[in-house]
Scaffold this active site. Structure first.
Site, PDB file in Angstrom:
ATOM      1  N   LYS A 133      15.393  35.072   7.769  1.00  0.00           N
ATOM      2  CA  LYS A 133      15.869  36.395   7.342  1.00  0.00           C
ATOM      3  C   LYS A 133      17.201  36.309   6.611  1.00  0.00           C
ATOM      4  O   LYS A 133      17.481  37.096   5.714  1.00  0.00           O
ATOM      5  CB  LYS A 133      15.990  37.339   8.548  1.00  0.00           C
ATOM      6  CG  LYS A 133      14.639  37.705   9.127  1.00  0.00           C
ATOM      7  CD  LYS A 133      14.484  39.201   9.316  1.00  0.00           C
ATOM      8  CE  LYS A 133      13.051  39.577   9.616  1.00  0.00           C
ATOM      9  NZ  LYS A 133      12.865  40.255  10.881  1.00  0.00           N
ATOM     10  N   LYS A 193       0.252  34.657   3.573  1.00  0.00           N
ATOM     11  CA  LYS A 193      -0.162  35.721   4.493  1.00  0.00           C
ATOM     12  C   LYS A 193      -0.056  37.075   3.794  1.00  0.00           C
ATOM     13  O   LYS A 193       0.902  37.313   3.061  1.00  0.00           O
ATOM     14  CB  LYS A 193       0.781  35.685   5.700  1.00  0.00           C
ATOM     15  CG  LYS A 193       0.168  36.164   6.975  1.00  0.00           C
ATOM     16  CD  LYS A 193       1.119  35.927   8.129  1.00  0.00           C
ATOM     17  CE  LYS A 193       2.040  37.123   8.307  1.00  0.00           C
ATOM     18  NZ  LYS A 193       2.649  37.227   9.627  1.00  0.00           N
ATOM     19  N   LYS A 245       3.401  43.122   2.768  1.00  0.00           N
ATOM     20  CA  LYS A 245       3.856  44.083   1.755  1.00  0.00           C
ATOM     21  C   LYS A 245       5.021  43.546   0.941  1.00  0.00           C
ATOM     22  O   LYS A 245       5.238  43.968  -0.182  1.00  0.00           O
ATOM     23  CB  LYS A 245       4.254  45.383   2.434  1.00  0.00           C
ATOM     24  CG  LYS A 245       3.082  46.324   2.509  1.00  0.00           C
ATOM     25  CD  LYS A 245       3.525  47.757   2.466  1.00  0.00           C
ATOM     26  CE  LYS A 245       4.220  48.122   3.736  1.00  0.00           C
ATOM     27  NZ  LYS A 245       3.355  48.766   4.703  1.00  0.00           N
TER      28      LYS A 245
HETATM   29  P1  AMP Z   1       5.086  42.481  10.619  1.00  0.00           P
HETATM   30  O1  AMP Z   1       5.506  43.871  10.286  1.00  0.00           O
HETATM   31  O2  AMP Z   1       4.854  41.598   9.439  1.00  0.00           O
HETATM   32  O3  AMP Z   1       5.945  41.855  11.689  1.00  0.00           O
HETATM   33  O4  AMP Z   1       3.660  42.602  11.269  1.00  0.00           O
HETATM   34  C1  AMP Z   1       3.386  43.339  12.422  1.00  0.00           C
HETATM   35  C2  AMP Z   1       2.249  42.733  13.183  1.00  0.00           C
HETATM   36  O5  AMP Z   1       1.119  42.513  12.337  1.00  0.00           O
HETATM   37  C3  AMP Z   1       2.603  41.361  13.767  1.00  0.00           C
HETATM   38  O6  AMP Z   1       2.069  41.311  15.073  1.00  0.00           O
HETATM   39  C4  AMP Z   1       1.923  40.370  12.879  1.00  0.00           C
HETATM   40  O7  AMP Z   1       1.489  39.237  13.597  1.00  0.00           O
HETATM   41  C5  AMP Z   1       0.727  41.137  12.340  1.00  0.00           C
HETATM   42  N1  AMP Z   1       0.454  40.735  10.951  1.00  0.00           N
HETATM   43  C6  AMP Z   1       1.227  40.976   9.873  1.00  0.00           C
HETATM   44  N2  AMP Z   1       0.672  40.481   8.755  1.00  0.00           N
HETATM   45  C7  AMP Z   1      -0.497  39.897   9.114  1.00  0.00           C
HETATM   46  C8  AMP Z   1      -1.529  39.203   8.405  1.00  0.00           C
HETATM   47  N3  AMP Z   1      -1.492  39.028   7.104  1.00  0.00           N
HETATM   48  N4  AMP Z   1      -2.587  38.735   9.121  1.00  0.00           N
HETATM   49  C9  AMP Z   1      -2.640  38.912  10.463  1.00  0.00           C
HETATM   50  N5  AMP Z   1      -1.706  39.551  11.178  1.00  0.00           N
HETATM   51  C10 AMP Z   1      -0.641  40.049  10.532  1.00  0.00           C
END
Ligand code: AMP
Length: 327
Positions: A115, A196, A199
């Protein structure tokens, strides 16, 4: 006998996408609906303060996420569903943990390092102490199980270190927590399938759950499928994974077979997928719109959730204050 407590949260980062759904929220709803657990799910708005959003953006994202989680099946009756900042005990316990956690432990967290690169002009203290707030989030509710992704493993180890430090200094009170690392699908970006779905890559890389079929179609049309050199391309694999999750078994089997024998028509696969995703989230879109049009109802849901959570958090804090000698 009391059911084991399950605890998990998500940051308000805007409309949920299919990666968030398959990688987190779908699992929450299944755990909740199994009836085997006492579930706590929360919106991590204090955590989002370490990021870059304006106040208005944050407010909107919290509202939207609340509506989306309820529309996806988080049941505010059976689950304790709340917004983190509505329960002030989170920051109080975080401060107490702040005062026992060695800085060196925080500085080695890989997420802090990542970060700090991502927002190099805003390396605030919150980015460093974030895992301490996370430890407080979890330990307030004394849960047995934490469903998380592998990316959170280091933070949960730190939580257990904090448990050890606290108990050693102030007496045995907190229990070690056990993460459950469920194997969940990892959804890849539509345009760069080696990364992955996220956004932060840009709007064209993700499919949001609230998108209408016409928008899904436009995005899928641009999705990368084949790569030079042959073999199963990651883009194709990603689209097949989505069809497996959202389409009929029959459609999936047909396309998986034609992909293997090289006769697949990606245009057809994309059309099938557009239909499947559009259908899968039709009720969700309607329910989401209904909730967003009725802020009073949403407010009521979150207020009830905060009250339920606060009861538990307040009991924990009462003991903690005594243990550390501030009451
Ligand atoms: P984030 O806002 O990126 O922290 O995502 C929130 C939740 O969604 C977390 O538990 C991540 O593991 C899951 N997540 C985010 N992006 C993906 C992705 N592309 N594939 C699978 N899980 C995701």
């Amino acid at each position: 006998m009391a059911k084991p407590v399950i605890f998990s949260g998500i940051q308000p980062t805007g409309n949920l996408h299919i990666g968030n759904y398959l990688g987190a929220v779908k699992n929450w709803v299944e755990l909740q609906n199994s009836g085997q657990y006492d579930c706590y799910f929360f919106i991590a708005d204090y955590h989002s303060l370490t990021g870059q959003d304006s106040a208005d953006e944050r407010r909107t994202k919290i509202q939207t996420l609340a509506a989306e989680l309820v529309a996806l099946g988080i049941d505010p009756e059976s689950t304790t569903f709340f917004v983190q900042s509505h329960v002030a005990e989170h920051t109080e316990l975080a401060w107490i943990f702040n005062s026992i956690t060695p800085i060196a432990e925080l500085q080695r967290m890989t997420q802090f390092k990542d970060k700090s690169v991502q927002q190099e002009k805003n390396i605030n203290a919150g980015l460093l102490t974030y895992p301490i707030l996370q430890a407080a989030d979890v330990l307030l509710y004394r849960p047995a199980l934490i469903p998380v992704g592998k990316d959170q493993e280091q933070h949960l180890e730190l939580t257990n270190d904090i448990v050890r430090l606290f108990n050693k200094r102030y007496g045995e009170y907190f229990q070690m927590i056990k993460p459950i690392f469920t194997e969940l699908p990892r959804v890849m970006s539509l345009l760069e399938p080696s990364k992955k779905m996220s956004k932060s890559l840009g709007a064209g890389h993700v499919i949001e759950l609230c998108e209408e079929p016409t928008q899904i179609e436009t995005k899928l049309k641009k999705a990368v499928t084949a790569t030079e050199g042959g073999g199963q391309a990651p883009g194709a694999a990603n689209l097949l994974l989505l069809l497996k999750q959202f389409g009929s078994a029959e459609a999936y089997n047909t396309f998986a077979k034609s992909e293997k024998d090289g006769t697949i028509r990606y245009g057809d696969l994309k059309q099938e997928l557009t239909r499947s995703i559009g259908d899968y989230f039709r009720d969700f879109r309607a329910r989401r719109a209904e909730l967003l049009a009725n802020p009073k109802q949403l407010h009521g849901i979150l207020e009830t959730g905060a009250r339920k959570a606060q009861k538990v958090a307040a009991a924990t804090m009462q003991t903690v204050r005594q243990l550390v000698g501030i009451r």
